[in-house]
Design a protein around this motif. Structure first.
Motif, PDB file in Angstrom:
ATOM      1  N   ALA A 283       0.833  -1.207   0.000  1.00  0.00           N
ATOM      2  CA  ALA A 283       0.000   0.000   0.000  1.00  0.00           C
ATOM      3  C   ALA A 283       0.867   1.256   0.000  1.00  0.00           C
ATOM      4  O   ALA A 283       0.552   2.237  -0.690  1.00  0.00           O
ATOM      5  N   GLU A 284       1.964   1.244   0.752  1.00  0.00           N
ATOM      6  CA  GLU A 284       2.842   2.401   0.796  1.00  0.00           C
ATOM      7  C   GLU A 284       3.531   2.634  -0.555  1.00  0.00           C
ATOM      8  O   GLU A 284       3.676   3.778  -1.001  1.00  0.00           O
ATOM      9  N   TYR A 285       3.942   1.541  -1.202  1.00  0.00           N
ATOM     10  CA  TYR A 285       4.571   1.664  -2.516  1.00  0.00           C
ATOM     11  C   TYR A 285       3.573   2.200  -3.541  1.00  0.00           C
ATOM     12  O   TYR A 285       3.919   3.031  -4.387  1.00  0.00           O
ATOM     13  N   GLU A 286       2.341   1.728  -3.475  1.00  0.00           N
ATOM     14  CA  GLU A 286       1.338   2.213  -4.421  1.00  0.00           C
ATOM     15  C   GLU A 286       1.065   3.697  -4.210  1.00  0.00           C
ATOM     16  O   GLU A 286       0.927   4.459  -5.184  1.00  0.00           O
ATOM     17  N   ALA A 287       0.978   4.127  -2.955  1.00  0.00           N
ATOM     18  CA  ALA A 287       0.749   5.544  -2.675  1.00  0.00           C
ATOM     19  C   ALA A 287       1.911   6.388  -3.193  1.00  0.00           C
ATOM     20  O   ALA A 287       1.702   7.483  -3.756  1.00  0.00           O
ATOM     21  N   ALA A 288       3.138   5.901  -3.026  1.00  0.00           N
ATOM     22  CA  ALA A 288       4.303   6.633  -3.525  1.00  0.00           C
ATOM     23  C   ALA A 288       4.280   6.716  -5.047  1.00  0.00           C
ATOM     24  O   ALA A 288       4.643   7.743  -5.634  1.00  0.00           O
ATOM     25  N   TRP A 289       3.874   5.636  -5.703  1.00  0.00           N
ATOM     26  CA  TRP A 289       3.750   5.640  -7.170  1.00  0.00           C
ATOM     27  C   TRP A 289       2.699   6.652  -7.617  1.00  0.00           C
ATOM     28  O   TRP A 289       2.924   7.401  -8.573  1.00  0.00           O
TER      29      TRP A 289
ATOM     30  N   GLY B 185       7.637   5.420   2.912  1.00  0.00           N
ATOM     31  CA  GLY B 185       7.397   5.445   4.350  1.00  0.00           C
ATOM     32  C   GLY B 185       8.707   5.725   5.048  1.00  0.00           C
ATOM     33  O   GLY B 185       9.749   5.890   4.402  1.00  0.00           O
ATOM     34  N   PRO B 186       8.698   5.796   6.372  1.00  0.00           N
ATOM     35  CA  PRO B 186       9.939   6.028   7.117  1.00  0.00           C
ATOM     36  C   PRO B 186      10.988   4.966   6.783  1.00  0.00           C
ATOM     37  O   PRO B 186      10.718   3.769   6.848  1.00  0.00           O
ATOM     38  N   GLU B 187      12.172   5.410   6.388  1.00  0.00           N
ATOM     39  CA  GLU B 187      13.273   4.514   6.019  1.00  0.00           C
ATOM     40  C   GLU B 187      12.855   3.542   4.919  1.00  0.00           C
ATOM     41  O   GLU B 187      13.334   2.407   4.862  1.00  0.00           O
ATOM     42  N   LEU B 188      11.975   3.983   4.024  1.00  0.00           N
ATOM     43  CA  LEU B 188      11.481   3.141   2.937  1.00  0.00           C
ATOM     44  C   LEU B 188      11.517   3.957   1.644  1.00  0.00           C
ATOM     45  O   LEU B 188      10.511   4.496   1.205  1.00  0.00           O
ATOM     46  N   PRO B 189      12.690   4.067   1.028  1.00  0.00           N
ATOM     47  CA  PRO B 189      12.811   4.904  -0.167  1.00  0.00           C
ATOM     48  C   PRO B 189      12.066   4.313  -1.358  1.00  0.00           C
ATOM     49  O   PRO B 189      11.894   3.096  -1.463  1.00  0.00           O
ATOM     50  N   PHE B 190      11.628   5.191  -2.239  1.00  0.00           N
ATOM     51  CA  PHE B 190      10.905   4.787  -3.449  1.00  0.00           C
ATOM     52  C   PHE B 190      11.588   5.427  -4.649  1.00  0.00           C
ATOM     53  O   PHE B 190      12.169   6.508  -4.543  1.00  0.00           O
ATOM     54  N   GLY B 191      11.518   4.755  -5.793  1.00  0.00           N
ATOM     55  CA  GLY B 191      12.112   5.305  -7.000  1.00  0.00           C
ATOM     56  C   GLY B 191      11.363   4.870  -8.238  1.00  0.00           C
ATOM     57  O   GLY B 191      10.546   3.949  -8.201  1.00  0.00           O
ATOM     58  N   VAL B 192      11.640   5.559  -9.328  1.00  0.00           N
ATOM     59  CA  VAL B 192      11.071   5.199 -10.621  1.00  0.00           C
ATOM     60  C   VAL B 192      12.221   5.003 -11.603  1.00  0.00           C
ATOM     61  O   VAL B 192      13.329   5.514 -11.400  1.00  0.00           O
ATOM     62  N   THR B 193      11.943   4.255 -12.668  1.00  0.00           N
ATOM     63  CA  THR B 193      12.929   4.034 -13.717  1.00  0.00           C
ATOM     64  C   THR B 193      12.405   4.599 -15.022  1.00  0.00           C
ATOM     65  O   THR B 193      11.235   4.387 -15.374  1.00  0.00           O
TER      66      THR B 193
ATOM     67  N   VAL C 143       7.911   5.570 -17.934  1.00  0.00           N
ATOM     68  CA  VAL C 143       8.169   5.659 -16.495  1.00  0.00           C
ATOM     69  C   VAL C 143       7.449   4.515 -15.791  1.00  0.00           C
ATOM     70  O   VAL C 143       6.236   4.345 -15.940  1.00  0.00           O
ATOM     71  N   LEU C 144       8.194   3.726 -15.026  1.00  0.00           N
ATOM     72  CA  LEU C 144       7.639   2.627 -14.243  1.00  0.00           C
ATOM     73  C   LEU C 144       8.231   2.669 -12.836  1.00  0.00           C
ATOM     74  O   LEU C 144       9.313   3.244 -12.624  1.00  0.00           O
ATOM     75  N   PRO C 145       7.548   2.065 -11.851  1.00  0.00           N
ATOM     76  CA  PRO C 145       8.202   1.914 -10.544  1.00  0.00           C
ATOM     77  C   PRO C 145       9.497   1.113 -10.711  1.00  0.00           C
ATOM     78  O   PRO C 145       9.533   0.166 -11.507  1.00  0.00           O
TER      79      PRO C 145
END
Length: 363
Positions: free
Chosen positions: A55-61, A206-214, A159-161
């Motif tokens: 859920a956190e990854y989807e929100a970041a996306w 989320g806290p200490e949970l980095p997100f990125g895209v390619t 652009v993708l996660p």
């Protein structure tokens, strides 16, 4: 190459780029002058997210997509199922036989010396169904997919996660092949389709949970990825701000937030060290006051605001309100609305409501 900044990665690439006489597959691909892609491609529908923080990854996306959408670039959606079909061939089809052809001699000569999961994947390349005919069928299908994808990507960037999630160590231990395959869900197609790619940070899930895209592009337009990455990172140059009253969604001053290109990020709660007051202003406003004793968690909203807008925003806030550091229940500390303590004298204490929205609903 891995680097802290896009320009550093470009510098290393310039040094490493070129034809290698010792590699029969090497190709000389000069890097042309980069330019902004004319179209930014996003996947149709909802991408797959997985693991305990799905859920956190989807929100970041979704926040990353919103950043791209509000940047003003031309956006188009594409069906990425072709990419996933290509990616499946990396481990599930006859192409894995190439790995077995390179390492079979070592594996057979040194039984038990290879990590068991790695050996299982390598030995799958020796399966009877991976015939020469099956390999040619896979190569022909890859050629079809490659041609279709090239038609999307001319003067465009996809652009993708970078990842659709992550796993706990226990989950990896119980299903190492399945979890590893999922981690490559949005990247395993890249080499097989002869694409170029550049991965960049895109905030926190989320806290200490980095997100990125390619960012994916055609190899002959690889320099465009650098320009696209610089552009995207500039759009992400934001400050996360906590609001606790009239600037929240659906409240009278929400247009001030959206007018400064701020984007709602998430709901949150403060640490239990605050009291909330209804100030005697017109219209009434909340006052969030930190207290050494008797505090409670207060509902807030977190918004991402462009740094260039933050100064104008803070300058517009009248006393006794201002922007200070707000401590959140999960340990984060973000800029947000706070109130000078003197204003609480004689004001109505509404801490028990748990937040401004609840307090207004009770009126």
């Amino acid at each position: 190459m891995f680097a802290r900044h896009v320009d550093d990665a470009a510098a290393v690439d310039a040094a490493a780029r070129g034809w290698c006489a010792d590699d029969p597959y090497s190709a000389d691909r000069p890097l042309h002058r980069g330019e902004q892609p004319k179209t930014w491609l996003l996947p149709q529908g909802r991408p797959e997210f997985f693991g305990p923080f799905a859920a956190e990854y989807e929100a970041a996306w979704n926040r990353a997509k919103e950043t791209i959408a509000r940047s003003g670039v031309r956006v188009q959606q594409v069906d990425v199922s072709l990419l996933q079909e290509a990616a499946a061939l990396l481990y599930e089809g006859p192409l894995v036989a190439e790995r077995w052809s390179a390492l079979a001699g070592f594996i057979e000569a040194h039984p038990g010396s290879t990590f068991p999961v790695t050996e299982t994947i390598l030995r799958s390349g020796a399966q009877a169904e991976h015939t020469a005919a099956a390999l040619f069928r896979a190569q022909h299908r890859l050629a079809e997919i490659r041609r279709a994808v090239r038609s999307w990507l001319r003067q465009a960037v996809l652009v993708l996660p970078t990842c659709g999630g992550t796993w706990t160590r226990e989950q990896v231990g119980s299903d190492p092949i399945g979890t590893n395959s999922k981690m490559g869900l949005y990247t395993n197609h890249c080499n097989l389709l002869d694409l170029s790619a550049l991965a960049v940070p895109a905030g926190q899930a989320g806290p200490e949970l980095p997100f990125g895209v390619t960012l994916f592009g055609l190899p002959e337009e690889e320099a465009n990825l650098t320009e696209a990455a610089r552009f995207l990172l500039r759009q992400q140059d934001t400050i996360r701000v906590a609001v606790c009253g009239l600037h929240m969604r659906g409240m009278p001053l929400e247009p001030q937030m959206t007018g400064l290109d701020a984007v709602f990020a998430e709901e949150a709660q403060t640490a239990p060290v605050y009291r909330l007051y209804k100030l005697a202003t017109e219209p009434p406003k909340p006052g969030l006051v930190r207290t050494p004793l008797g505090g409670a968690p207060i509902a807030v909203e977190l918004w991402d605001m462009p740094m260039e807008s933050f100064g104008r925003f803070t300058a517009s806030i009248p006393a006794p309100l201002g922007i200070g550091r707000v401590e959140l229940a999960d340990g984060r500390s973000v800029p947000g609305f706070v109130c000078e303590a003197y204003a609480a004298e004689g004001a109505l204490d509404i801490t028990v409501s748990g937040g401004w929205r609840n307090a207004m609903a009770e009126v």
